[in-house]
Design a protein around this motif. Structure first.
Motif, PDB file in Angstrom:
ATOM      1  N   GLY A 100      73.310  63.178  36.718  1.00  0.00           N
ATOM      2  CA  GLY A 100      72.045  63.849  36.438  1.00  0.00           C
ATOM      3  C   GLY A 100      72.018  65.232  37.063  1.00  0.00           C
ATOM      4  O   GLY A 100      71.522  66.201  36.457  1.00  0.00           O
ATOM      5  N   GLU A 101      72.572  65.347  38.269  1.00  0.00           N
ATOM      6  CA  GLU A 101      72.661  66.641  38.943  1.00  0.00           C
ATOM      7  C   GLU A 101      73.629  67.563  38.213  1.00  0.00           C
ATOM      8  O   GLU A 101      73.414  68.787  38.143  1.00  0.00           O
ATOM      9  N   ARG A 102      74.685  66.979  37.663  1.00  0.00           N
ATOM     10  CA  ARG A 102      75.649  67.799  36.926  1.00  0.00           C
ATOM     11  C   ARG A 102      75.012  68.410  35.672  1.00  0.00           C
ATOM     12  O   ARG A 102      75.268  69.561  35.325  1.00  0.00           O
ATOM     13  N   LEU A 103      74.183  67.628  34.987  1.00  0.00           N
ATOM     14  CA  LEU A 103      73.476  68.150  33.813  1.00  0.00           C
ATOM     15  C   LEU A 103      72.521  69.268  34.222  1.00  0.00           C
ATOM     16  O   LEU A 103      72.431  70.300  33.545  1.00  0.00           O
ATOM     17  N   ALA A 148      58.222  68.273  34.262  1.00  0.00           N
ATOM     18  CA  ALA A 148      57.370  69.173  35.047  1.00  0.00           C
ATOM     19  C   ALA A 148      57.635  68.989  36.535  1.00  0.00           C
ATOM     20  O   ALA A 148      57.779  69.970  37.285  1.00  0.00           O
ATOM     21  N   GLU A 149      57.707  67.732  36.992  1.00  0.00           N
ATOM     22  CA  GLU A 149      57.982  67.489  38.402  1.00  0.00           C
ATOM     23  C   GLU A 149      59.374  67.989  38.773  1.00  0.00           C
ATOM     24  O   GLU A 149      59.578  68.558  39.857  1.00  0.00           O
ATOM     25  N   GLY A 150      60.336  67.777  37.881  1.00  0.00           N
ATOM     26  CA  GLY A 150      61.679  68.256  38.149  1.00  0.00           C
ATOM     27  C   GLY A 150      61.720  69.765  38.281  1.00  0.00           C
ATOM     28  O   GLY A 150      62.417  70.304  39.156  1.00  0.00           O
ATOM     29  N   SER A 151      60.990  70.463  37.422  1.00  0.00           N
ATOM     30  CA  SER A 151      60.963  71.923  37.478  1.00  0.00           C
ATOM     31  C   SER A 151      60.336  72.415  38.779  1.00  0.00           C
ATOM     32  O   SER A 151      60.791  73.394  39.376  1.00  0.00           O
ATOM     33  N   GLU A 152      59.302  71.712  39.231  1.00  0.00           N
ATOM     34  CA  GLU A 152      58.611  72.118  40.450  1.00  0.00           C
ATOM     35  C   GLU A 152      59.457  71.880  41.701  1.00  0.00           C
ATOM     36  O   GLU A 152      59.392  72.651  42.656  1.00  0.00           O
ATOM     37  N   THR A 153      60.239  70.803  41.685  1.00  0.00           N
ATOM     38  CA  THR A 153      60.975  70.408  42.890  1.00  0.00           C
ATOM     39  C   THR A 153      62.459  70.758  42.847  1.00  0.00           C
ATOM     40  O   THR A 153      63.157  70.613  43.856  1.00  0.00           O
ATOM     41  N   GLY A 154      62.946  71.177  41.682  1.00  0.00           N
ATOM     42  CA  GLY A 154      64.369  71.452  41.544  1.00  0.00           C
ATOM     43  C   GLY A 154      65.207  70.191  41.491  1.00  0.00           C
ATOM     44  O   GLY A 154      66.407  70.217  41.778  1.00  0.00           O
ATOM     45  N   THR A 155      64.582  69.090  41.102  1.00  0.00           N
ATOM     46  CA  THR A 155      65.253  67.789  41.040  1.00  0.00           C
ATOM     47  C   THR A 155      65.601  67.451  39.609  1.00  0.00           C
ATOM     48  O   THR A 155      64.837  67.741  38.687  1.00  0.00           O
ATOM     49  N   VAL A 206      64.092  62.108  39.242  1.00  0.00           N
ATOM     50  CA  VAL A 206      62.624  62.090  39.235  1.00  0.00           C
ATOM     51  C   VAL A 206      62.116  60.787  38.627  1.00  0.00           C
ATOM     52  O   VAL A 206      61.230  60.120  39.182  1.00  0.00           O
ATOM     53  N   ALA A 207      62.683  60.413  37.490  1.00  0.00           N
ATOM     54  CA  ALA A 207      62.253  59.184  36.815  1.00  0.00           C
ATOM     55  C   ALA A 207      62.544  57.962  37.678  1.00  0.00           C
ATOM     56  O   ALA A 207      61.705  57.050  37.782  1.00  0.00           O
ATOM     57  N   ASP A 208      63.725  57.913  38.296  1.00  0.00           N
ATOM     58  CA  ASP A 208      64.067  56.778  39.157  1.00  0.00           C
ATOM     59  C   ASP A 208      63.048  56.631  40.288  1.00  0.00           C
ATOM     60  O   ASP A 208      62.607  55.521  40.602  1.00  0.00           O
ATOM     61  N   ALA A 209      62.697  57.753  40.923  1.00  0.00           N
ATOM     62  CA  ALA A 209      61.752  57.700  42.035  1.00  0.00           C
ATOM     63  C   ALA A 209      60.384  57.224  41.571  1.00  0.00           C
ATOM     64  O   ALA A 209      59.721  56.425  42.257  1.00  0.00           O
ATOM     65  N   MET A 210      59.940  57.694  40.403  1.00  0.00           N
ATOM     66  CA  MET A 210      58.662  57.235  39.849  1.00  0.00           C
ATOM     67  C   MET A 210      58.688  55.729  39.606  1.00  0.00           C
ATOM     68  O   MET A 210      57.760  54.998  39.975  1.00  0.00           O
ATOM     69  N   ALA A 211      59.760  55.265  38.981  1.00  0.00           N
ATOM     70  CA  ALA A 211      59.871  53.849  38.640  1.00  0.00           C
ATOM     71  C   ALA A 211      59.936  52.992  39.891  1.00  0.00           C
ATOM     72  O   ALA A 211      59.328  51.918  39.958  1.00  0.00           O
ATOM     73  N   GLN A 212      60.678  53.451  40.883  1.00  0.00           N
ATOM     74  CA  GLN A 212      60.800  52.674  42.130  1.00  0.00           C
ATOM     75  C   GLN A 212      59.458  52.533  42.825  1.00  0.00           C
ATOM     76  O   GLN A 212      59.157  51.466  43.384  1.00  0.00           O
ATOM     77  N   ARG A 213      58.651  53.564  42.765  1.00  0.00           N
ATOM     78  CA  ARG A 213      57.303  53.458  43.350  1.00  0.00           C
ATOM     79  C   ARG A 213      56.487  52.415  42.603  1.00  0.00           C
ATOM     80  O   ARG A 213      55.758  51.606  43.209  1.00  0.00           O
ATOM     81  N   LEU A 214      56.608  52.394  41.302  1.00  0.00           N
ATOM     82  CA  LEU A 214      55.819  51.471  40.478  1.00  0.00           C
ATOM     83  C   LEU A 214      56.197  50.011  40.707  1.00  0.00           C
ATOM     84  O   LEU A 214      55.349  49.125  40.593  1.00  0.00           O
ATOM     85  N   ILE A 215      57.464  49.749  41.013  1.00  0.00           N
ATOM     86  CA  ILE A 215      57.880  48.365  41.225  1.00  0.00           C
ATOM     87  C   ILE A 215      57.943  47.997  42.713  1.00  0.00           C
ATOM     88  O   ILE A 215      58.525  46.977  43.081  1.00  0.00           O
TER      89      ILE A 215
END
Length: 349
Positions: free
Chosen positions: A272-275, A325-332, A337-346
């Protein structure tokens, strides 16, 4: 067979079940990743693996992806997945499917199965003879259920449009070039939606005849499987099997957008970082391809009709935009970003 512990893809899965039925020839794995939000839901994959360990890794990766997918889609479901280890001839019988259904039933509703690669609505009918913990069954006019593939394809198409809008500032796919990897049922749906909007398609599949048939229907051209990942296009849409984006393939990409239906497109988290480093916009697979499980969930829970399914699928672009949007703001990168969101939800932040 290798045990799950110590494997990179073992992510504190709640349970991993191994089943064998010599009479029917069944060898299967059911991986339950999380039941934090509800019963673990995810399809059954029927596939021939060169090594049994590959089936285990597939089950681990896919079940974790289902936890994330269901959570990000806002569904009251956990994540699980099953793989049925097919022989080289891919021999499938009613007896094998019944035996699989019995094993699903023994879990008492902790895992809900449906179609995945190599399984059909007809197969689910056979499985349902042994268990009620199954979805993706035939539907009548206006009802939800049936083949989840068209719903997955619709969500991916809408996600591609959102990605093109975000990365290229275009409201339509008209005149854009999409490199489509795969020519199965979901890829077919994506291709037909895209060509109806005027997109130009290059299509590759390991089955040349399938690729040619889809290209003829969609007005596209066939390219080789070896060529598809390096072709110059506006969008690369992986709609076959996973782990195709890695340190060897990402440098050769000639697209500003990667958005497709395949599960686990990134071979490693670092991809993901490579992309991101190459300024290629990525649509996290378990977010963009959630249309099928949205339909399955609505069918299984009986909490809505076809219009609700459509409404829920139309929410996929908004979730992708939140991630970008979150990725653009944080440089992630979007996958992280999606993994972190999902991990919070579960509950695994």
């Amino acid at each position: 067979m290798t045990t799950p512990w110590g494997l990179p893809d073992f992510d504190d899965h709640e349970a991993v079940h191994f089943f064998t039925d010599h009479k029917s020839g069944l060898k299967a794995i059911i991986a339950v990743h999380s039941t934090h939000l509800g019963p673990a839901a995810g399809g059954a994959r029927f596939w021939h693996y060169a090594k049994d360990e590959e089936a285990l890794v597939d089950a681990l990766r896919l079940s974790r992806g289902m936890s994330y997918k269901n959570a990000m889609a806002g569904l009251p479901l956990g994540g699980g997945k099953s793989v049925i280890l097919a022989d080289e001839e891919r021999t499938k019988s009613p007896e094998l499917l019944h035996a699989f259904g019995k094993e699903v039933d023994k879990l008492g509703g902790r895992y809900i199965t449906a179609e995945d690669v190599g399984m059909s609505v007809t197969d689910m009918i056979e499985v349902a003879r042994s268990t009620g913990f199954v979805a993706g069954l035939p539907n009548s006019a206006g009802d939800v259920g049936g083949d989840p593939g068209p719903h997955t394809a619709l969500g991916v198409f809408l996600g591609i449009k959102a990605a093109v809008k975000w990365a290229l500032g275009k409201d339509s796919l008209n005149g854009l070039h999409i490199a489509l990897q795969g020519a199965g049922s979901v890829a077919t749906g994506v291709a037909l939606h895209a060509c109806a909007e005027g997109a130009r398609l290059s299509i590759a599949d390991i089955d040349h005849a399938k690729a040619k048939k889809l290209a003829d229907r969609a007005g596209g051209k066939v390219v080789s499987p070896e060529e598809i990942l390096s072709i110059e296009a506006d969008v690369l849409s992986p709609c076959a099997l996973g782990a195709i984006l890695d340190e060897s393939t990402i440098p050769d990409l000639k697209v500003p957008v990667v958005a497709g239906a395949a599960n686990n497109q990134l071979a490693t988290p670092e991809d993901g970082e490579r992309l991101l480093a190459r300024q290629i916009l990525y649509a996290p697979d378990y977010v963009i391809n959630a249309g099928g499980i949205i339909n399955v969930c609505t069918e299984y829970l009986g909490d809505g009709d076809a219009s609700l399914v459509r409404h829920r699928i139309e929410g996929i672009p908004r979730r992708l935009e939140q991630i970008w949007a979150e990725g653009s703001e944080t440089g992630t990168d979007p996958a992280s970003v999606a993994d972190a969101m999902a991990q919070r939800l579960i509950g695994r932040a």
